[in-house]
Design a protein around this motif. Structure first.
Motif, PDB file in Angstrom:
ATOM      1  N   TYR A 192       0.847  -1.191   0.000  1.00  0.00           N
ATOM      2  CA  TYR A 192       0.000   0.000   0.000  1.00  0.00           C
ATOM      3  C   TYR A 192       0.883   1.242   0.000  1.00  0.00           C
ATOM      4  N   PRO A 193       0.361   2.410  -0.369  1.00  0.00           N
ATOM      5  CA  PRO A 193       1.176   3.621  -0.508  1.00  0.00           C
ATOM      6  C   PRO A 193       1.754   4.108   0.823  1.00  0.00           C
ATOM      7  N   VAL A 194       2.924   4.720   0.763  1.00  0.00           N
ATOM      8  CA  VAL A 194       3.555   5.282   1.965  1.00  0.00           C
ATOM      9  C   VAL A 194       2.792   6.502   2.457  1.00  0.00           C
ATOM     10  N   TYR A 195       1.969   7.104   1.596  1.00  0.00           N
ATOM     11  CA  TYR A 195       1.178   8.272   2.006  1.00  0.00           C
ATOM     12  C   TYR A 195      -0.193   7.864   2.541  1.00  0.00           C
ATOM     13  N   ALA A 196      -0.344   6.570   2.865  1.00  0.00           N
ATOM     14  CA  ALA A 196      -1.593   6.066   3.452  1.00  0.00           C
ATOM     15  C   ALA A 196      -1.315   5.459   4.816  1.00  0.00           C
ATOM     16  N   ASN A 197      -2.342   5.377   5.634  1.00  0.00           N
ATOM     17  CA  ASN A 197      -2.258   4.747   6.950  1.00  0.00           C
ATOM     18  C   ASN A 197      -3.231   3.575   7.018  1.00  0.00           C
ATOM     19  N   ILE A 198      -2.822   2.510   7.701  1.00  0.00           N
ATOM     20  CA  ILE A 198      -3.712   1.373   7.923  1.00  0.00           C
ATOM     21  C   ILE A 198      -4.323   1.503   9.309  1.00  0.00           C
ATOM     22  N   VAL A 199      -5.634   1.533   9.376  1.00  0.00           N
ATOM     23  CA  VAL A 199      -6.342   1.680  10.649  1.00  0.00           C
ATOM     24  C   VAL A 199      -7.291   0.493  10.806  1.00  0.00           C
ATOM     25  N   LYS A 200      -7.168  -0.195  11.932  1.00  0.00           N
ATOM     26  CA  LYS A 200      -8.060  -1.324  12.191  1.00  0.00           C
ATOM     27  C   LYS A 200      -9.472  -0.820  12.408  1.00  0.00           C
ATOM     28  N   ASP A 201     -10.429  -1.495  11.798  1.00  0.00           N
ATOM     29  CA  ASP A 201     -11.831  -1.066  11.864  1.00  0.00           C
ATOM     30  C   ASP A 201     -12.625  -2.033  12.733  1.00  0.00           C
ATOM     31  N   SER A 202     -13.179  -1.530  13.819  1.00  0.00           N
ATOM     32  CA  SER A 202     -14.007  -2.364  14.698  1.00  0.00           C
ATOM     33  C   SER A 202     -15.488  -2.155  14.428  1.00  0.00           C
ATOM     34  N   LEU A 203     -15.803  -1.059  13.722  1.00  0.00           N
ATOM     35  CA  LEU A 203     -17.189  -0.767  13.350  1.00  0.00           C
ATOM     36  C   LEU A 203     -17.238  -0.461  11.860  1.00  0.00           C
ATOM     37  N   PHE A 231      -6.169   7.875   3.426  1.00  0.00           N
ATOM     38  CA  PHE A 231      -5.320   8.827   2.705  1.00  0.00           C
ATOM     39  C   PHE A 231      -5.588  10.228   3.269  1.00  0.00           C
ATOM     40  N   PRO A 232      -4.911  10.621   4.335  1.00  0.00           N
ATOM     41  CA  PRO A 232      -5.211  11.898   4.997  1.00  0.00           C
ATOM     42  C   PRO A 232      -5.070  13.108   4.080  1.00  0.00           C
ATOM     43  N   SER A 233      -4.060  13.122   3.229  1.00  0.00           N
ATOM     44  CA  SER A 233      -3.830  14.285   2.370  1.00  0.00           C
ATOM     45  C   SER A 233      -4.871  14.410   1.261  1.00  0.00           C
ATOM     46  N   LEU A 234      -5.583  13.317   0.986  1.00  0.00           N
ATOM     47  CA  LEU A 234      -6.593  13.322  -0.081  1.00  0.00           C
ATOM     48  C   LEU A 234      -8.009  13.172   0.457  1.00  0.00           C
ATOM     49  N   ASN A 235      -8.120  13.088   1.783  1.00  0.00           N
ATOM     50  CA  ASN A 235      -9.426  13.071   2.443  1.00  0.00           C
ATOM     51  C   ASN A 235     -10.285  11.868   2.045  1.00  0.00           C
ATOM     52  N   GLY A 236      -9.623  10.740   1.797  1.00  0.00           N
ATOM     53  CA  GLY A 236     -10.367   9.546   1.408  1.00  0.00           C
ATOM     54  C   GLY A 236      -9.877   8.309   2.106  1.00  0.00           C
ATOM     55  N   LYS A 237     -10.622   7.221   1.973  1.00  0.00           N
ATOM     56  CA  LYS A 237     -10.216   5.951   2.578  1.00  0.00           C
ATOM     57  C   LYS A 237     -10.848   4.781   1.831  1.00  0.00           C
ATOM     58  N   ILE A 238     -10.144   3.645   1.863  1.00  0.00           N
ATOM     59  CA  ILE A 238     -10.660   2.412   1.303  1.00  0.00           C
ATOM     60  C   ILE A 238     -11.123   1.538   2.458  1.00  0.00           C
ATOM     61  N   TYR A 239     -12.414   1.276   2.516  1.00  0.00           N
ATOM     62  CA  TYR A 239     -12.949   0.360   3.524  1.00  0.00           C
ATOM     63  C   TYR A 239     -12.751  -1.065   3.013  1.00  0.00           C
ATOM     64  N   MET A 240     -12.028  -1.873   3.783  1.00  0.00           N
ATOM     65  CA  MET A 240     -11.752  -3.238   3.365  1.00  0.00           C
ATOM     66  C   MET A 240     -12.330  -4.221   4.373  1.00  0.00           C
ATOM     67  N   SER A 241     -13.237  -5.068   3.886  1.00  0.00           N
ATOM     68  CA  SER A 241     -13.892  -6.049   4.753  1.00  0.00           C
ATOM     69  C   SER A 241     -13.490  -7.456   4.316  1.00  0.00           C
ATOM     70  N   PRO A 245      -9.887  13.591 -10.731  1.00  0.00           N
ATOM     71  CA  PRO A 245      -8.435  13.382 -10.696  1.00  0.00           C
ATOM     72  C   PRO A 245      -7.998  12.492  -9.528  1.00  0.00           C
ATOM     73  N   VAL A 246      -8.669  12.630  -8.374  1.00  0.00           N
ATOM     74  CA  VAL A 246      -8.305  11.832  -7.200  1.00  0.00           C
ATOM     75  C   VAL A 246      -8.734  10.379  -7.407  1.00  0.00           C
ATOM     76  N   HIS A 247      -9.910  10.183  -7.994  1.00  0.00           N
ATOM     77  CA  HIS A 247     -10.364   8.825  -8.302  1.00  0.00           C
ATOM     78  C   HIS A 247      -9.361   8.119  -9.215  1.00  0.00           C
ATOM     79  N   LYS A 248      -8.923   8.827 -10.234  1.00  0.00           N
ATOM     80  CA  LYS A 248      -7.984   8.246 -11.191  1.00  0.00           C
ATOM     81  C   LYS A 248      -6.670   7.897 -10.509  1.00  0.00           C
ATOM     82  N   PHE A 249      -6.200   8.786  -9.635  1.00  0.00           N
ATOM     83  CA  PHE A 249      -4.934   8.560  -8.936  1.00  0.00           C
ATOM     84  C   PHE A 249      -5.033   7.359  -7.997  1.00  0.00           C
ATOM     85  N   LEU A 250      -6.095   7.299  -7.188  1.00  0.00           N
ATOM     86  CA  LEU A 250      -6.218   6.234  -6.198  1.00  0.00           C
ATOM     87  C   LEU A 250      -6.637   4.901  -6.811  1.00  0.00           C
TER      88      LEU A 250
END
Length: 211
Positions: A67-78, A94-104, A192-197
């Motif tokens: 995963y990208p170095v400009y992203a953080n992995i956060v454990k999701d309990s909810l 992705f804090p700098s892009l104000n988005g996140k990928i929810y992975m279940s 542009p952000v969709h295309k990048f991510l």
């Protein structure tokens, strides 16, 4: 005398009005001859970070990936207010892009997790956005060497999640991802952000390995 003076004033006023109209007519003609062209709506220019990846390889998790170095992995309990069914649900933020990928993550065959049901649920969750979607495109994704098979969904229009995917080995593992932003859905400004991510999401899938 007063009547004569009034007639003189009236004549002067009439002449002034006539001169004014003669001066005004070319301006009116020029204004009517011009065509107004609306300017396109502008958006803030976004500076994207340089692509670089690192490995998510936490003990106990049934998968690893890059995963990208400009992203953080956060454990999701909810997940949208509901408790996750296992501890392997995460968010790639992705804090700098104000988005996140929810992975279940779900284990096939455990509880009600029948393989075909999981596939159908992923399909339904994507197509519930059809009332706002202009189109939905499906693309096969995966890595056969790592037993990764699945679909990537590109949802056009102002849908809440424009990029989604699911991958599985069809035997034990089932992983679904959906990209969301902490902003009102706007296909034009977020394009542009969709295309990048999207490239980062595909890289995640291509480097995914089951344990």
């Amino acid at each position: 005398m007063n009547c004569k003076r009034n007639r003189s004033l009236s004549t002067v006023t009439a002449r002034l009005k006539g001169c004014f109209m003669l001066l005004l007519l070319p301006l009116l003609y020029t204004a009517c001859d011009q065509t107004y062209t609306p300017k396109p709506r502008g958006y803030f220019q976004i500076t994207f970070p340089k692509r670089e990846y690192r490995v998510f390889d936490q003990p106990g998790y049934p998968y690893t990936f890059e995963y990208p170095v400009y992203a953080n992995i956060v454990k999701d309990s909810l997940f949208f207010g509901e408790k996750t069914e296992n501890p392997f649900w995460i968010n790639v933020e992705f804090p700098s892009l104000n988005g996140k990928i929810y992975m279940s993550y779900k284990e096939i065959g455990k509880g009600e997790n029948d393989f075909q049901k999981l596939v159908n649920d992923a399909f339904k969750m994507t197509y519930k956005h059809t009332y706002k979607a202009e189109y939905i495109e499906e693309k096969s994704i995966g890595n056969h060497d790592n037993h990764i098979y699945g679909l990537f969904y590109d949802v056009g229009g102002n849908a809440a999640s424009a990029k989604q995917f699911y991958v599985t080995d069809s035997v034990k593992h089932f992983l679904r991802g959906a990209l969301y932003f902490d902003a009102a859905p706007n296909a034009d400004s977020l394009a542009p952000v969709h295309k990048f991510l999207q490239e980062d999401m595909l890289h995640l899938v291509e480097t995914l390995k089951w344990r």
